[in-house]
Design an enzyme around this catalytic site. Structure first.
Site, PDB file in Angstrom:
ATOM      1  N   LYS A 170      26.581  28.614 -10.569  1.00 53.53           N
ATOM      2  CA  LYS A 170      26.347  27.614 -11.618  1.00 53.53           C
ATOM      3  C   LYS A 170      26.520  28.340 -12.948  1.00 53.53           C
ATOM      4  CE  LYS A 170      24.235  23.692 -13.259  1.00 53.53           C
ATOM      5  NZ  LYS A 170      24.336  22.295 -12.839  1.00 53.53           N
ATOM      6  N   GLU A 172      29.405  24.883  -9.546  1.00 54.92           N
ATOM      7  CA  GLU A 172      28.773  23.606  -9.888  1.00 54.92           C
ATOM      8  C   GLU A 172      28.740  23.426 -11.396  1.00 54.92           C
ATOM      9  OE1 GLU A 172      24.645  21.027  -9.422  1.00 54.92           O
ATOM     10  OE2 GLU A 172      24.883  22.878  -8.273  1.00 54.92           O
ATOM     11  N   THR A 226      24.407  19.018  -6.746  1.00 53.77           N
ATOM     12  CA  THR A 226      23.777  20.183  -6.117  1.00 53.77           C
ATOM     13  C   THR A 226      23.738  20.035  -4.602  1.00 53.77           C
ATOM     14  OG1 THR A 226      22.451  20.543  -8.109  1.00 53.77           O
ATOM     15  CG2 THR A 226      21.732  21.665  -6.103  1.00 53.77           C
TER      16      THR A 226
END
Length: 206
Positions: free
Chosen positions: A32, A99, A16
């Site tokens: 994400k 991510e 992160t």
């Protein structure tokens, strides 16, 4: 639009933070796709670490309550993570920082893992490696799997205290380019993220 997928050798390796640095540096959007655990989401963390309003933080495709492996979190909620349902967001031309959850072989369901998502997106990987006893093995195993799947790798980010010998042998075996070293920080702030975003360009275009 360029797509960079941030993955790591394990959980809590610094994905992160590295995602925030890249989002800042590239003035990119952030996404994400699968979030497991809703008390402190990675998307909210990213929001607190960015100065610019240029970046859009796109909503998760799956937001699961429990902070466990995504396949288990989904199963416990009676949900199945379906890769075909996870579609890239419209970034209006901005680069996209994606991510991942954990490492490349974290299961998303009974058949698919995170690496399958990377392949689906045709994204270039940035690997985060935090150095600890055993991290050489974990890093090389990750690199081996990425190579086996013909997934492109932009480079590696080392996170944590420097260990020159560990870094040397990892680079020797993988051939990866070091994009950035992230040192231990007492507190992660917008200013810290911005400082690393500037440093990133020392190696980004080589």
């Amino acid at each position: 639009m360029k797509k960079y997928f941030i993955t790591a050798i394990s959980t809590d390796s610094g994905k992160t933070l590295v995602s925030a640095i890249l989002t800042n540096a590239l003035q990119a959007d952030y996404w994400k796709p699968v979030q497991a655990g809703l008390e402190e989401t990675d998307s909210n963390t990213i929001r607190t670490l960015l100065h610019s309003g240029h970046s859009i933080i796109h909503p998760e495709a799956y937001a699961l309550k429990q902070a466990v492996s995504p396949h288990a979190a989904a199963r416990n909620e009676g949900v199945e993570i379906v890769l075909a349902a996870i579609q890239l967001p419209d970034t209006n031309g901005n680069d996209l920082i994606i991510e991942g959850a954990g490492g490349v072989l974290v299961p998303l369901n009974d058949t698919d893992v995170v690496a399958d998502l990377i392949t689906q997106f045709d994204a270039e990987v940035i690997l985060v490696s935090n150095l600890y006893l055993g991290s050489i093995n974990h890093t090389l195993l990750t690199a081996q799997e990425l190579k086996r799947r013909n997934i492109r790798v932009k480079g590696i980010v080392f996170n944590g205290p420097r260990n020159e010998e560990s870094e040397r042998i990892i680079l020797k075996h993988t051939g990866y380019k070091v994009l950035l070293h992230v040192s231990p920080e007492e507190k992660i702030t917008k200013e810290v993220v911005t400082a690393y975003a500037v440093k990133l360009f020392d190696n980004w275009y080589e």
